[in-house]
Structure formats: C-alpha cells, structure tokens
Design an enzyme around this catalytic site. Structure first.
Site, mmCIF file in Angstrom:
data_model
loop_
_atom_site.group_PDB
_atom_site.id
_atom_site.type_symbol
_atom_site.label_atom_id
_atom_site.label_comp_id
_atom_site.label_asym_id
_atom_site.label_seq_id
_atom_site.Cartn_x
_atom_site.Cartn_y
_atom_site.Cartn_z
ATOM 1 N N ARG A 130 0.975 -1.080 -0.193
ATOM 2 C CA ARG A 130 -0.580 0.220 -0.140
ATOM 3 C C ARG A 130 0.663 1.237 -0.407
ATOM 4 N NH1 ARG A 130 -3.128 -2.431 3.747
ATOM 5 N NH2 ARG A 130 -5.147 -3.404 3.273
ATOM 6 N N LYS B 141 1.715 11.330 -11.128
ATOM 7 C CA LYS B 141 0.864 10.627 -11.525
ATOM 8 C C LYS B 141 1.814 9.613 -11.941
ATOM 9 C CE LYS B 141 -2.966 13.305 -14.403
ATOM 10 N NZ LYS B 141 -3.113 13.117 -16.039
ATOM 11 N N GLU C 187 6.207 17.936 -25.090
ATOM 12 C CA GLU C 187 5.076 18.949 -23.877
ATOM 13 C C GLU C 187 5.878 20.379 -23.391
ATOM 14 O OE1 GLU C 187 3.056 17.250 -22.404
ATOM 15 O OE2 GLU C 187 3.640 15.108 -23.342
ATOM 16 N N LYS D 183 4.428 23.833 -15.252
ATOM 17 C CA LYS D 183 3.848 22.058 -14.449
ATOM 18 C C LYS D 183 3.764 22.310 -13.017
ATOM 19 C CE LYS D 183 2.594 17.773 -15.402
ATOM 20 N NZ LYS D 183 2.994 16.442 -15.266
ATOM 21 N N GLU E 284 -6.011 16.043 -10.168
ATOM 22 C CA GLU E 284 -6.857 16.727 -11.785
ATOM 23 C C GLU E 284 -8.779 16.793 -11.250
ATOM 24 O OE1 GLU E 284 -5.106 15.074 -15.545
ATOM 25 O OE2 GLU E 284 -6.660 14.822 -16.281
ATOM 26 N N ARG F 117 -6.001 21.081 -13.229
ATOM 27 C CA ARG F 117 -4.943 19.988 -13.445
ATOM 28 C C ARG F 117 -5.373 19.951 -15.750
ATOM 29 N NH1 ARG F 117 -1.559 15.907 -11.164
ATOM 30 N NH2 ARG F 117 0.137 15.329 -12.777
ATOM 31 N N ASN G 228 -3.995 18.245 -20.711
ATOM 32 C CA ASN G 228 -4.249 17.224 -21.446
ATOM 33 C C ASN G 228 -4.673 17.508 -23.220
ATOM 34 O OD1 ASN G 228 -3.987 14.708 -19.730
ATOM 35 N ND2 ASN G 228 -6.014 15.530 -18.154
ATOM 36 N N HIS H 44 -3.312 15.473 -26.143
ATOM 37 C CA HIS H 44 -3.326 13.777 -25.304
ATOM 38 C C HIS H 44 -3.846 13.287 -26.326
ATOM 39 C CE1 HIS H 44 0.229 15.476 -23.427
ATOM 40 N NE2 HIS H 44 0.877 14.587 -22.736
ATOM 41 N N HIS I 268 -2.633 10.660 -27.574
ATOM 42 C CA HIS I 268 -2.376 8.797 -27.041
ATOM 43 C C HIS I 268 -3.161 8.123 -27.900
ATOM 44 C CE1 HIS I 268 -2.479 10.537 -21.861
ATOM 45 N NE2 HIS I 268 -0.789 9.845 -22.745
ATOM 46 N N HIS J 113 5.807 9.334 -27.976
ATOM 47 C CA HIS J 113 5.474 10.091 -27.007
ATOM 48 C C HIS J 113 5.356 11.640 -27.941
ATOM 49 C CE1 HIS J 113 2.607 10.518 -24.001
ATOM 50 N NE2 HIS J 113 3.019 12.086 -23.937
#
Lengths: 354, 354
Positions: free
Chosen positions: B115, B137, B179, B212, B222, B226, B230, B233, B237, B249
């Site tokens: 955990r 993330k 980015e 960022k 998010e 935030r 994206n 993306h 993606h 990417h």
C-alpha cells in the site's frame, strides 16, 4: 436499529448508511446520480441479491468467483479489461456487492482504473460490515502474503444492510466477531464486556463500527495510531498465508489475538488474569489450526509482514483489555525470537489447556 | 543554472532537486536516511549510469526492459514478486532511474507494494524531467489504451540532473520539446515565444517545469484545472495506441497539439493566424504519421480517453497562445463528430500544406 437507517459520515469523504431493508429505499440509486454504474458481485450471491439489486438501480452486472484466491492480480486484470471493453469511463461508478474479498478487490480495481473511478461498497457479511468496508483500504494477495498489494481509496458511500445478516451461516458470524472482539481488546473495553455477556448481541456491530471509524479518522493513511488495528494480524495473516487460505480470516485473527495477547503478557505488559479472561472468550470459537500448519511456514510468512521496519518484524501489543500500547507513536515494536517461540509453543498447545 | 543545484518544493510533499552534476553530491544518499533502497533502472542505461549510481548510494539494483511495451501489468507483477522475494518492507525506498516509462511504472509499483513505499525519481530524459516525473501521476498501459491504469502518488524527491541531457539523441530532445511547447500553448505564452526564437534554449526546461508545478499544485488530483495538461493528448494518446507505440510520445503530442489547435479554430475559439504560427513551429519537428495509421483505429482508440464523461469524448481547447479555455471549471468540452472529422482531414493532409 430496527426499521430505521442511520447515516454516519466517515472522514474525509465517505457516507456510511447502516440499517435494515436499505434496498427498499432509493438512496443507493440517488447516490450515483445520472452516471453509468457497474455492479460487481460475488458470484455466490448472484441469484439471491445481485440480479435484483442491479435491476433495481439500473446497473450493469458483473460477477467474480467467491473465495480468497479471487483476490489476485489476475482477477483485477480481467476486471479492468472487461471495463475497458465495456467502454467504462472515469465517471462510471463501480459498486461492490459481497464480503471482504469483493470489497477489497473491487476497491483496488476502482482505485486504479483510469487513476480512480467513484466507488460504492455494499458489504454483505458481518466481517465486511464491521471491518473490510470501513477505512478505505483496498488489497489483493500475492503468493508471498495477504494484502501485499493495495491502495488507500475511500469509497463515496457504504451501504450496510443488517437484514442481509439474517441468512448468514454461524461460521460467518464468528468471522466477523473476531474483528469485533479485537476492537474490544485494543480500543473499547465496553465492546469486550458486551461480548462476554452475549457475543451474539447485535449492538456489538454498531459499537465496533464506531470504534473503527474513530481510529481511521485520526490516522487515515496508517502513519501511526491506525496500526493498532493490526493487533492479532501479524500472526493472523501469516497463518492464512501459510495455510494457503484454508483457514478463514476470522479464525486466523482469533488465533492471532489470542497469541498476541499471550505475547503481550510474555513481554511483561499484560496481566496473566487478562490472558485467562481472553482465552476463556475464544473457547467459544471453533478454533483449529489447519492440518497443513507448520511453525516454519508460519515464521517464513511472517517475514513479509507490512509492519516490518529496519528488517525486524513488529507486533501491536496490549497492556490491558481495551488498550493498545503506543510505543512513542509507533504503536508496534520488535519482539525477540525467543519470546515469539514461547508464544507459539503456547498457541500450538492451546486446545489441550484446561 | 551552470554549476549549481536548485531545490524546488512541489506541494504537498515532494522536493525537486535540479541542476548539474547532482550525483557528485550526497543529497540522494541523504534523502533515504538509513533505509534499504532498491534502484530500478531502464536496462539501456545499466552500464552508463545505473551500476555506478547504485554503488554510490548503496542501493540494490534491478533493471527493466526499455520501451513503452514495458509499461504493462506483467512488468509490475514481476517487479512486485521480486520485491517480495527480496523481503523488501514498507520502509524500503524504490528509486526509479530512466525516462517516463521507468518513472511511471516504478511509481505505480511503489504506490501499490504494501500500500505504498517511499519513492524517489531520477528522470534521465528531457521528457521525463519536464513532464512525466512532475505531478505524482503513475501509470501503465492496457491493450485498450495508454495510461488506463494508474495512481496519483507523489514521490519524496525528484533528482533532475541536466548533465544527463548532454548525451541525449536529437529525437529525445524533440520528445521533451513537445511537452514544453504544449505548456506554452496552454499556460505561459513566454515559453512559446522563447521556443520560437530558439527551441534549443536550455532555459525552456526550467520555465516548463515551473509551469507544470504551478498547475499541479493548484489541482493535484485533476478535478478541474489540471486537465489543461491534457491538451494535445486526446489525439496524441489515441495515435500512440492506434500505432501500438510505434510513434514516440513527443511526436504523438506534437501531432495532437497541432490538431487540437486546429480544432480550437474550427470551433471558433482560436484565430487562424495563431494556428498558422503554431503550424510554423511544428514544421521544425520530424513529424510523420505512422505507416499503420488509419482514421478508424484512431477514432476507436479515442473512445477510451480518460476525459470522457456521460459517454462523450472531450477536448481541452485554447483561445490564444498561452491560454486554455476554462469552460466553467470543466477545462474541456465535448466536440461534434463533424468538427473532429474536419480537423483529422486537415491533420492527415498537413505535410502537403505550403
């Protein structure tokens, strides 16, 4: 609590609904608003509860096999793949219906799918109602031990319908009782005393839930005080792992509480009279070490305990019924091998004691 | 930033160390105190960096294969099993050394093992330094799409050694630049202008990182703002998924920014002159749609986008260079199929434009 429903907030973000005949209300349906919902149920209760509930709340239904061996990464992968195939999005609710295996597993999947989708738990066993569903812990097992992978991911809501317990087999009652009594040993002596008078007293359920909420609210991410909930679980989890889950969680925790109370005495914290009182209670339990039990398998499983620090296995210990030792905020301490061996000697001989 | 190290706090609990020749200091070693540490490195940099670093900080070394296909549940399971076998406990530090694939994957494993165990990231590519390592993330891919499983799990520390970028191939520079420029389009027009003047300006790195950090600090989980990260993306993606990661990417995000800028214009938010200015910048990029590209595969991959809500695919859109549209706090909106098709027509024809 007959005929009424209680709503209890669990900080930071969970509402617990507890009462009788919960599913005749529209509360569960209201909880998810206009979002898509997928009900994921233990296959064993598909016909008794799951199909009806899914229909009533307009959810799609998936089932997962019963039993601790389902709590695996394979089941999670299969579930995630199914959700992907179904096109479930980040706003899809997952609703878990079943015992602790189901709530732990579905909670784990919900915390990971798209980095977290909204989750509702509907625990159907006493053990899940008093313990597994409360506090946001999710988990799966690995071949090296129980709950070795997991997250802390509070559900939006928990619906605990006590009517479901009417059909619960006696074995399942003892399963939940083990966690209730543990709460009496570490936190609330009144629970222990109620249990001594009548261990089938239904008021024990709410008392145990209130105790657990008080503890997890103080320390949601288990930095300290929440560790006391692991009393009985160092030996308990290791018993389960060593027996490949051929022993129920409740029975393992009962053995663990018994042995760790003895260990507390062996280390000079707990009076012998208290150990005798504790032992007297567990004589009600149908306790039997699994046929496959060996001490070396138990010790080796214990080496993967999550409370281990700087290479040492640590135990939660109590100094009286209703109080766990704080150990300067660590709430557990390392124990010498010889003390542990004495306790295991005692545990293995326990049934032949007078 | 020559010859010095900057320490930048990232709320709630991460320290970013950025500078040159970081590994000559004892900071990384100090960060983990007396705890056991396991360095998990991209196998491609085993001989150049990993063996040395592991030796220097007294960490055990594990390697994982290079490339996006490593970001799978299988790799996570293998890693967790290895940690179990090694007897790693909840106080064992995991240190990730590599690009975004490594930091995403090791971060994911660290968030689940027992955990959550303490995590340190040592990003070695421009893309990982400006983007993947910052913001907590973690992720793995599924056959249905990129980053479809993950957690938000901030590391204790990030060590970004700009000296590592000296040996970075040009392709990797463009990967990170995509980015950086995205940050210019959605948030900080000064970044875009610096990029137009000299897209190899090393000061772009710190500006993009600061942008960022400002965004993720405002909205770590998010819930709203935030989401602007994206931008580019949704299409980006989907391009990666449709191409089975045969496109980098950065290249995918560059295509995505270009196309989503066009979409912003098509929907009446962005001036045509801005789209031309944006297109002029991406002409520096070695952009090529993958040979296996088909529009239907792209659209089908987009159906698994994480921003989907109430069944609709949503896009982040900009109304000028340096500003994403808030859409009443949603920071994205659904787009008609016909608008999307026009943009994809334009994107597919793009290289033949004057």
């Amino acid at each position: 609590m007959d005929g009424c429903m209680k709503k209890i907030p669990i900080p930071p973000s969970t509402e617990l609904y507890i009462g009788r005949n919960l599913f005749s209300t529209d509360q569960l349906f209201a909880c998810r608003g206009a979002q898509r919902a997928v009900l994921i149920a233990d296959a064993a209760i598909q016909d008794t509860y799951a199909v009806d509930l899914a229909h009533k709340i307009g959810a799609e239904l998936l089932t997962i096999p019963s039993g601790e061996t389902t709590k695996s990464i394979e089941t999670v992968c299969h579930l995630v793949e199914t959700l992907c195939k179904m096109g479930c999005a980040r706003d899809t609710f997952l609703i878990a219906l079943g015992g602790g295996v189901t709530t732990d597993l579905v909670g784990f999947a919900a915390s990971l799918y798209m980095r977290g989708v909204p989750l509702i738990l509907v625990p159907t066993t006493l053990l899940a109602i008093v313990d597994a569903a409360i506090g946001g812990k999710t988990a799966i097992d690995t071949p090296y031990g129980k709950n070795l992978m997991g997250t802390i991911y509070p559900p939006k809501a928990i619906f605990a319908d006590l009517d479901m317990l009417r059909t619960l087999p006696e074995k399942e009652w003892f399963n939940g009782l083990a966690e209730i009594l543990k709460m009496g040993l570490i936190y609330d002596p009144a629970i222990w005393e109620m249990g001594e008078k009548n261990y089938q007293d239904p008021d024990l359920i709410l008392k145990a839930i209130e105790g657990k909420i008080a503890i997890v609210s103080q320390d949601p991410t288990e930095q300290g005080m929440r560790r006391i909930l692991n009393f009985g679980h160092t030996i308990g989890h290791a018993l389960e792992t060593a027996a490949h889950y051929a022993i129920s969680h409740g029975e393992a925790v009962a053995w663990g509480c018994l042995a760790e109370a003895h260990l507390s005495m062996r280390l000079g914290y707990l009076a012998e009279s208290d150990v005798q009182r504790i032992a007297a209670m567990y004589r009600h339990f149908p306790l039997k070490l699994p046929k496959t039990y060996t001490r070396s398998a138990l010790l080796s499983a214990m080496a993967h305990d999550k409370k281990k620090a700087l290479g040492e296995i640590r135990f939660v210990l109590i100094d009286k019924i209703g109080h766990a030792l704080p150990f300067a905020g660590a709430y557990c301490r390392a124990v010498s091998h010889s003390a542990l061996e004495t306790t295991l000697d005692w545990m293995e001989q326990w049934k032949s004691h007078p």
